[in-house]
Design a protein around this motif. Structure first.
Motif, PDB file in Angstrom:
ATOM      1  N   PRO A 112      12.784  28.947  43.211  1.00 18.59           N
ATOM      2  CA  PRO A 112      12.982  27.499  43.225  1.00 18.59           C
ATOM      3  C   PRO A 112      14.436  27.123  42.924  1.00 18.59           C
ATOM      4  N   PHE A 113      14.804  25.887  43.284  1.00 17.69           N
ATOM      5  CA  PHE A 113      16.173  25.438  43.049  1.00 17.69           C
ATOM      6  C   PHE A 113      16.369  25.184  41.557  1.00 17.69           C
ATOM      7  N   ARG A 114      17.450  25.750  40.996  1.00 13.38           N
ATOM      8  CA  ARG A 114      17.749  25.564  39.589  1.00 13.38           C
ATOM      9  C   ARG A 114      19.240  25.734  39.349  1.00 13.38           C
ATOM     10  N   THR A 115      19.696  25.222  38.205  1.00 19.48           N
ATOM     11  CA  THR A 115      21.113  25.225  37.853  1.00 19.48           C
ATOM     12  C   THR A 115      21.305  25.898  36.503  1.00 19.48           C
ATOM     13  N   TYR A 116      22.334  26.737  36.424  1.00 22.32           N
ATOM     14  CA  TYR A 116      22.681  27.403  35.176  1.00 22.32           C
ATOM     15  C   TYR A 116      24.143  27.129  34.829  1.00 22.32           C
ATOM     16  N   ILE A 117      24.438  27.122  33.532  1.00 19.88           N
ATOM     17  CA  ILE A 117      25.815  27.119  33.030  1.00 19.88           C
ATOM     18  C   ILE A 117      26.213  28.573  32.771  1.00 19.88           C
ATOM     19  N   ILE A 118      27.412  28.957  33.226  1.00 18.63           N
ATOM     20  CA  ILE A 118      27.817  30.339  32.976  1.00 18.63           C
ATOM     21  C   ILE A 118      28.114  30.533  31.483  1.00 18.63           C
ATOM     22  N   GLU A 119      27.623  31.628  30.941  1.00 18.62           N
ATOM     23  CA  GLU A 119      27.619  31.877  29.499  1.00 18.62           C
ATOM     24  C   GLU A 119      29.020  31.856  28.893  1.00 18.62           C
ATOM     25  N   LYS A 120      30.023  32.386  29.601  1.00 18.18           N
ATOM     26  CA  LYS A 120      31.370  32.522  29.049  1.00 18.18           C
ATOM     27  C   LYS A 120      32.150  31.216  29.003  1.00 18.18           C
ATOM     28  N   SER A 121      31.634  30.169  29.596  1.00 17.54           N
ATOM     29  CA  SER A 121      32.363  28.895  29.624  1.00 17.54           C
ATOM     30  C   SER A 121      32.182  28.149  28.312  1.00 17.54           C
ATOM     31  N   HIS A 122      33.017  27.123  28.123  1.00 19.03           N
ATOM     32  CA  HIS A 122      32.918  26.273  26.935  1.00 19.03           C
ATOM     33  C   HIS A 122      32.179  24.976  27.254  1.00 19.03           C
ATOM     34  N   ALA A 123      31.498  24.929  28.406  1.00 21.32           N
ATOM     35  CA  ALA A 123      30.788  23.715  28.806  1.00 21.32           C
ATOM     36  C   ALA A 123      29.619  23.454  27.862  1.00 21.32           C
ATOM     37  N   LYS A 124      29.338  22.180  27.623  1.00 24.06           N
ATOM     38  CA  LYS A 124      28.195  21.811  26.796  1.00 24.06           C
ATOM     39  C   LYS A 124      26.909  22.188  27.536  1.00 24.06           C
ATOM     40  N   PRO A 125      25.913  22.647  26.815  1.00 28.60           N
ATOM     41  CA  PRO A 125      24.699  23.175  27.457  1.00 28.60           C
ATOM     42  C   PRO A 125      23.789  22.097  28.039  1.00 28.60           C
ATOM     43  N   SER A 126      24.189  21.548  29.182  1.00 30.70           N
ATOM     44  CA  SER A 126      23.337  20.574  29.873  1.00 30.70           C
ATOM     45  C   SER A 126      22.232  21.275  30.652  1.00 30.70           C
ATOM     46  N   SER A 127      22.412  22.573  30.909  1.00 33.45           N
ATOM     47  CA  SER A 127      21.414  23.387  31.607  1.00 33.45           C
ATOM     48  C   SER A 127      21.287  24.719  30.879  1.00 33.45           C
ATOM     49  N   ALA A 128      20.309  25.507  31.289  1.00 34.34           N
ATOM     50  CA  ALA A 128      20.161  26.847  30.714  1.00 34.34           C
ATOM     51  C   ALA A 128      21.403  27.675  31.022  1.00 34.34           C
ATOM     52  N   ARG A 129      21.723  28.586  30.121  1.00 38.12           N
ATOM     53  CA  ARG A 129      22.901  29.449  30.307  1.00 38.12           C
ATOM     54  C   ARG A 129      22.501  30.774  30.933  1.00 38.12           C
ATOM     55  N   LEU A 130      23.474  31.364  31.628  1.00 30.33           N
ATOM     56  CA  LEU A 130      23.245  32.639  32.300  1.00 30.33           C
ATOM     57  C   LEU A 130      24.500  33.479  32.163  1.00 30.33           C
ATOM     58  N   ASN A 131      24.348  34.763  31.832  1.00 31.36           N
ATOM     59  CA  ASN A 131      25.538  35.605  31.620  1.00 31.36           C
ATOM     60  C   ASN A 131      25.717  36.691  32.667  1.00 31.36           C
ATOM     61  N   GLU A 132      24.796  36.779  33.625  1.00 30.30           N
ATOM     62  CA  GLU A 132      24.953  37.760  34.691  1.00 30.30           C
ATOM     63  C   GLU A 132      24.277  37.247  35.949  1.00 30.30           C
ATOM     64  N   PRO A 133      24.728  37.695  37.110  1.00 26.04           N
ATOM     65  CA  PRO A 133      24.203  37.161  38.368  1.00 26.04           C
ATOM     66  C   PRO A 133      22.756  37.576  38.626  1.00 26.04           C
ATOM     67  N   LEU A 134      22.051  36.696  39.318  1.00 25.57           N
ATOM     68  CA  LEU A 134      20.709  36.996  39.812  1.00 25.57           C
ATOM     69  C   LEU A 134      20.822  37.509  41.250  1.00 25.57           C
ATOM     70  N   PRO A 135      19.771  38.124  41.798  1.00 26.06           N
ATOM     71  CA  PRO A 135      19.838  38.595  43.187  1.00 26.06           C
ATOM     72  C   PRO A 135      20.182  37.457  44.150  1.00 26.06           C
ATOM     73  N   CYS A 136      21.123  37.719  45.061  1.00 25.64           N
ATOM     74  CA  CYS A 136      21.610  36.668  45.960  1.00 25.64           C
ATOM     75  C   CYS A 136      22.288  37.313  47.161  1.00 25.64           C
ATOM     76  N   ASP A 137      22.110  36.698  48.333  1.00 26.69           N
ATOM     77  CA  ASP A 137      22.708  37.216  49.567  1.00 26.69           C
ATOM     78  C   ASP A 137      23.841  36.343  50.089  1.00 26.69           C
ATOM     79  N   CYS A 138      24.412  35.480  49.248  1.00 24.29           N
ATOM     80  CA  CYS A 138      25.534  34.666  49.715  1.00 24.29           C
ATOM     81  C   CYS A 138      26.761  35.559  49.916  1.00 24.29           C
TER      82      CYS A 138
END
Length: 308
Positions: A228-254
């Motif tokens: 499903p469509f979802r948004t993550y904040i990259i873990e290493k950033s200093h952005a405020k946690p408006s979304s769940a954080r993620l520290n490594e890529p998920l499977p993707c074919d882009c």
């Protein structure tokens, strides 16, 4: 329904990664003569008049100067482009508070539309160039009036603007109102990409919409994933946690993840933000494609052009 990704001179060049990527470019000075430098040029392009930029400036350029700037953006490369839509110089409703201010903005938009379409006809451009009349209104009655006036002027292609700050249900009501008058298959929607709105626009049958959402999300350290469509904040950033954080890529074919997915999770410099925007575009377009298929429409292939 087509998705035109909004582009400016400092953004990633989406058409260098995707062979079929409609793009919207605003007629502002920094974008002059930029398209001719693309490795792969978009097949379809919309040249916005840049009114959101100019409304913030002290002085407005003349309509003819905007028209000439629009032409300069596709200068020397129009032979490679199948469709070039040129948006007339409108007056956005942003920062208009009083009813009189909103009414004057609508009237200025219609006056400019009349001047613009006459200038367009006199220029004698090839058939691939098409003028787009902008519907600007502040309620259903003014949307209706604006749309009918543009039809009377001879416009065949239309766009509706000034929706961004409105509630999503109001956005949908305005879009449907405009579509009922000018025909949904003749209507483009500026800057609306919420998932509920995308569902509604597919239902209504609008021809296209645009957004800078992939780039803006990337700048604020966000990565999209679909199904499903979802948004993550990259873990290493200093952005405020408006979304769940993620520290490594998920499977993707882009194209980015096929090359080096870890690049998405490097907060800066800007080159990495550009890579995130390519990744985000890929997943937002998958979401749109899935919506179309679920509603019985035709899907389209997501062709990648790997960076060189």
């Amino acid at each position: 329904m087509e998705f035109y990704v909004g582009w400016s001179h400092s953004d990633a060049i989406f058409s260098n990664y995707f062979s079929d990527c409609p793009m919207l470019v605003s007629a502002v000075p920094d974008n002059r003569g930029t398209i001719k430098r693309f490795l792969n040029k978009p097949k379809r392009i919309m040249i916005d008049c840049g009114s959101v930029y100019y409304v913030k400036q002290r002085e407005r350029p003349k309509l003819k100067d905007i028209f000439n700037l629009q032409l300069s953006i596709v200068e020397e490369c129009d032979v490679d482009i199948e469709s070039i839509q040129m948006v007339h110089f409108d007056e956005p409703m942003m920062n208009k508070v009083l009813l009189s201010e909103k009414y004057m903005a609508m009237e200025r938009t219609l006056f400019n539309a009349y001047e613009y379409i006459n200038l367009f006809k006199k220029t004698g451009l090839p058939n691939k160039f098409e003028p787009v009349g902008v519907i600007q209104g502040y309620d259903l009655a003014s949307i209706t009036y604006s749309a009918y006036e543009l039809v009377k002027m001879g416009f065949k292609n239309f766009a509706i603007g000034s929706l961004l700050a409105k509630h999503y249900k109001t956005q949908i009501d305005f879009i449907k109102c405009a579509a009922d008058i000018v025909g949904a298959n003749n209507l483009h929607v500026f800057g609306v990409t919420g998932i509920p709105q995308m569902h509604a626009m597919v239902d209504i049958g609008v021809r296209s919409f645009d957004s800078t959402r992939p780039t803006m999300a990337a700048v604020f350290f966000q990565v999209f994933y679909s199904r499903p469509f979802r948004t993550y904040i990259i873990e290493k950033s200093h952005a405020k946690p408006s979304s769940a954080r993620l520290n490594e890529p998920l499977p993707c074919d882009c194209p980015i993840c096929l090359s080096n997915p870890a690049d998405l999770f490097i907060p800066s410099p800007r080159d990495y933000s550009k890579l995130r925007s390519i990744h985000n575009y890929y997943h937002l377009r998958i979401e749109l494609n899935d919506i179309r298929l679920k509603k019985g429409g035709e899907g389209y292939a997501l062709s990648n052009v790997l960076r060189t």
